[in-house]
Write a protein that holds these residues in place. Structure first.
Motif, PDB file in Angstrom:
ATOM      1  N   SER A  28      57.943 113.436  23.766  1.00 46.68           N
ATOM      2  CA  SER A  28      57.932 112.009  24.103  1.00 46.68           C
ATOM      3  C   SER A  28      57.720 111.158  22.860  1.00 46.68           C
ATOM      4  O   SER A  28      57.247 111.639  21.831  1.00 46.68           O
ATOM      5  CB  SER A  28      56.854 111.710  25.146  1.00 46.68           C
ATOM      6  OG  SER A  28      55.585 112.011  24.611  1.00 46.68           O
ATOM      7  N   CYS A  29      58.097 109.892  22.992  1.00 44.29           N
ATOM      8  CA  CYS A  29      57.937 108.935  21.882  1.00 44.29           C
ATOM      9  C   CYS A  29      56.445 108.696  21.658  1.00 44.29           C
ATOM     10  O   CYS A  29      55.712 108.411  22.599  1.00 44.29           O
ATOM     11  CB  CYS A  29      58.636 107.628  22.254  1.00 44.29           C
ATOM     12  SG  CYS A  29      58.323 106.302  21.075  1.00 44.29           S
ATOM     13  N   ALA A  30      56.008 108.789  20.398  1.00 43.21           N
ATOM     14  CA  ALA A  30      54.585 108.613  20.092  1.00 43.21           C
ATOM     15  C   ALA A  30      54.168 107.162  20.268  1.00 43.21           C
ATOM     16  O   ALA A  30      53.004 106.872  20.505  1.00 43.21           O
ATOM     17  CB  ALA A  30      54.304 109.075  18.665  1.00 43.21           C
ATOM     18  N   LYS A  31      55.142 106.232  20.189  1.00 42.22           N
ATOM     19  CA  LYS A  31      54.803 104.813  20.248  1.00 42.22           C
ATOM     20  C   LYS A  31      54.795 104.298  21.692  1.00 42.22           C
ATOM     21  O   LYS A  31      53.814 103.723  22.143  1.00 42.22           O
ATOM     22  CB  LYS A  31      55.837 104.037  19.423  1.00 42.22           C
ATOM     23  CG  LYS A  31      55.374 102.685  18.941  1.00 42.22           C
ATOM     24  CD  LYS A  31      56.286 102.205  17.809  1.00 42.22           C
ATOM     25  CE  LYS A  31      56.575 100.729  17.916  1.00 42.22           C
ATOM     26  NZ  LYS A  31      57.768 100.353  17.145  1.00 42.22           N
ATOM     27  N   CYS A  32      55.881 104.537  22.468  1.00 45.70           N
ATOM     28  CA  CYS A  32      55.962 103.943  23.813  1.00 45.70           C
ATOM     29  C   CYS A  32      55.846 104.976  24.924  1.00 45.70           C
ATOM     30  O   CYS A  32      55.762 104.612  26.090  1.00 45.70           O
ATOM     31  CB  CYS A  32      57.263 103.150  23.981  1.00 45.70           C
ATOM     32  SG  CYS A  32      58.727 104.187  24.224  1.00 45.70           S
ATOM     33  N   GLY A  33      55.852 106.268  24.591  1.00 47.56           N
ATOM     34  CA  GLY A  33      55.653 107.289  25.620  1.00 47.56           C
ATOM     35  C   GLY A  33      56.922 107.715  26.355  1.00 47.56           C
ATOM     36  O   GLY A  33      56.858 108.584  27.231  1.00 47.56           O
ATOM     37  N   VAL A  41      65.657 108.764  17.159  1.00 43.44           N
ATOM     38  CA  VAL A  41      65.247 107.361  17.365  1.00 43.44           C
ATOM     39  C   VAL A  41      65.057 107.098  18.862  1.00 43.44           C
ATOM     40  O   VAL A  41      65.949 107.356  19.665  1.00 43.44           O
ATOM     41  CB  VAL A  41      66.322 106.381  16.812  1.00 43.44           C
ATOM     42  CG1 VAL A  41      65.859 104.936  16.975  1.00 43.44           C
ATOM     43  CG2 VAL A  41      66.636 106.686  15.353  1.00 43.44           C
ATOM     44  N   CYS A  42      63.893 106.588  19.239  1.00 47.89           N
ATOM     45  CA  CYS A  42      63.614 106.324  20.660  1.00 47.89           C
ATOM     46  C   CYS A  42      64.521 105.227  21.209  1.00 47.89           C
ATOM     47  O   CYS A  42      64.635 104.163  20.602  1.00 47.89           O
ATOM     48  CB  CYS A  42      62.141 105.923  20.826  1.00 47.89           C
ATOM     49  SG  CYS A  42      61.738 105.411  22.509  1.00 47.89           S
ATOM     50  N   ASP A  43      65.160 105.487  22.358  1.00 49.44           N
ATOM     51  CA  ASP A  43      66.039 104.495  22.997  1.00 49.44           C
ATOM     52  C   ASP A  43      65.274 103.224  23.349  1.00 49.44           C
ATOM     53  O   ASP A  43      65.804 102.120  23.270  1.00 49.44           O
ATOM     54  CB  ASP A  43      66.595 105.030  24.338  1.00 49.44           C
ATOM     55  CG  ASP A  43      67.480 106.243  24.158  1.00 49.44           C
ATOM     56  OD1 ASP A  43      67.929 106.502  23.025  1.00 49.44           O
ATOM     57  OD2 ASP A  43      67.710 106.942  25.170  1.00 49.44           O
ATOM     58  N   GLY A  44      64.026 103.413  23.778  1.00 49.87           N
ATOM     59  CA  GLY A  44      63.267 102.289  24.318  1.00 49.87           C
ATOM     60  C   GLY A  44      62.728 101.354  23.250  1.00 49.87           C
ATOM     61  O   GLY A  44      62.855 100.135  23.369  1.00 49.87           O
ATOM     62  N   CYS A  45      62.108 101.913  22.199  1.00 48.99           N
ATOM     63  CA  CYS A  45      61.372 101.056  21.252  1.00 48.99           C
ATOM     64  C   CYS A  45      61.831 101.227  19.804  1.00 48.99           C
ATOM     65  O   CYS A  45      61.303 100.563  18.912  1.00 48.99           O
ATOM     66  CB  CYS A  45      59.876 101.330  21.364  1.00 48.99           C
ATOM     67  SG  CYS A  45      59.354 102.879  20.611  1.00 48.99           S
ATOM     68  N   GLY A  46      62.769 102.149  19.545  1.00 47.32           N
ATOM     69  CA  GLY A  46      63.226 102.347  18.162  1.00 47.32           C
ATOM     70  C   GLY A  46      62.283 103.203  17.328  1.00 47.32           C
ATOM     71  O   GLY A  46      62.528 103.435  16.143  1.00 47.32           O
TER      72      GLY A  46
END
Ligand code: AP5
Ligand code: MG
Ligand code: ZN
Length: 215
Positions: free
Chosen positions: A129-134, A149-154
């Motif tokens: 999972s993304c460390a920033k937005c989960g 690169v996370c789709d949600g928050c970059g």
């Protein structure tokens, strides 16, 4: 609308809860996420839960029952919620009934996500999972649109759960069959149990769930 998503580790409860939150404007309440947040914060609850979770066992009923009871009193749960990972034992299911009747609430649906054990290990061991937005991803089944690169928050930092390894997954599955599966007949007896095919593609499972919830 208050619902329970029931299913073994890796069944897709967390993945689907995120879609249902947006479509039905209800919130996901994951006891696993709450406990991981407690472990990270180093709170008393986190200290009690850490080793148990890393071993793939269940934390004591009273701890999670209190956690959920306090959480559903929060204003953002007013519109309804998706219980993900709770209840997980018959005493938890009974405590939930008592607490809901005391709060003047009820359950609308309990949905079992059926997946055979073999694929669960692969799903769990490939999850991150993304460390920033989960936001949740999978090495094979759910990749970000742009690699790394996370789709949600970059965000570009990702993490894996401490209990997501082949050995711990075996214990988690054994706990599911011994402790959690017995709550299926409990809800069947109340006439509110439905099931979806959790083996299908993620988008197909979402459509099945939406059909159950709109019926
Ligand atoms: P918890 O966090 O609840 O973990 P779990 O029940 O083991 O479930 P997972 O989160 O692993 O699976 P999921 O169904 O959410 O799957 P996901 O959508 O991520 O609990 C962790 C621990 O906390 C427990 O072991 C216990 O110690 C403690 N705990 C928590 N609640 C407790 C309670 N009530 N009482 C006592 N102890 C408690 O999907 C998995 C992967 O598969 C993802 O990578 C996803 O992309 C992929 N995927 C999803 N759907 C599909 C599909 N249809 N096809 C292909 N891939 C898919
Ligand atoms: Mg989950
Ligand atoms: Zn992100």
């Amino acid at each position: 609308m208050n619902i329970i998503l029931l299913g073994p580790p890796g069944a897709g409860k967390g993945t689907q809860a995120k879609f249902l939150e947006d479509t039905f404007k209800i919130i996901q309440l994951s006891t696993g996420d709450m406990l991981r947040a407690a472990v990270k914060s180093g709170s008393e609850l986190g200290k009690q839960a850490k080793e148990i979770m890393e071993a793939g066992k269940l934390v004591p009923d009273d701890l999670v029952i209190n956690l959920i009871s306090e959480r559903i009193d929060q204003p953002d749960a007013k519109n309804g919620y998706i219980l993900d990972g709770f209840p997980r034992t018959v005493p938890q299911a009974e405590a939930l009934d008592t607490m809901l009747s005391q709060k003047g609430q009820k359950l609308d649906h309990v949905i079992e996500m059926k997946v055979v054990d073999d694929v669960l290990v692969e799903r769990i061991c490939g999850r991150y999972s993304c460390a920033k937005c989960g936001a949740g991803y999978h090495d094979s089944f759910q990749k970000p649109k742009v690699a790394g690169v996370c789709d949600g928050c970059g965000g570009t930092e990702f993490k894996r759960r401490a209990d997501d390894n082949a050995e711990t997954v075996k214990t988690r599955l054994a706990q599911y069959h011994a402790q959690t599966a017995p709550i299926l007949p409990y809800y069947q007896g109340k006439g509110i149990l439905k099931s979806v095919d959790g083996m299908a593609d993620i988008a197909v499972v979402t459509r099945q769930l939406e059909a159950v919830l709109r019926a």
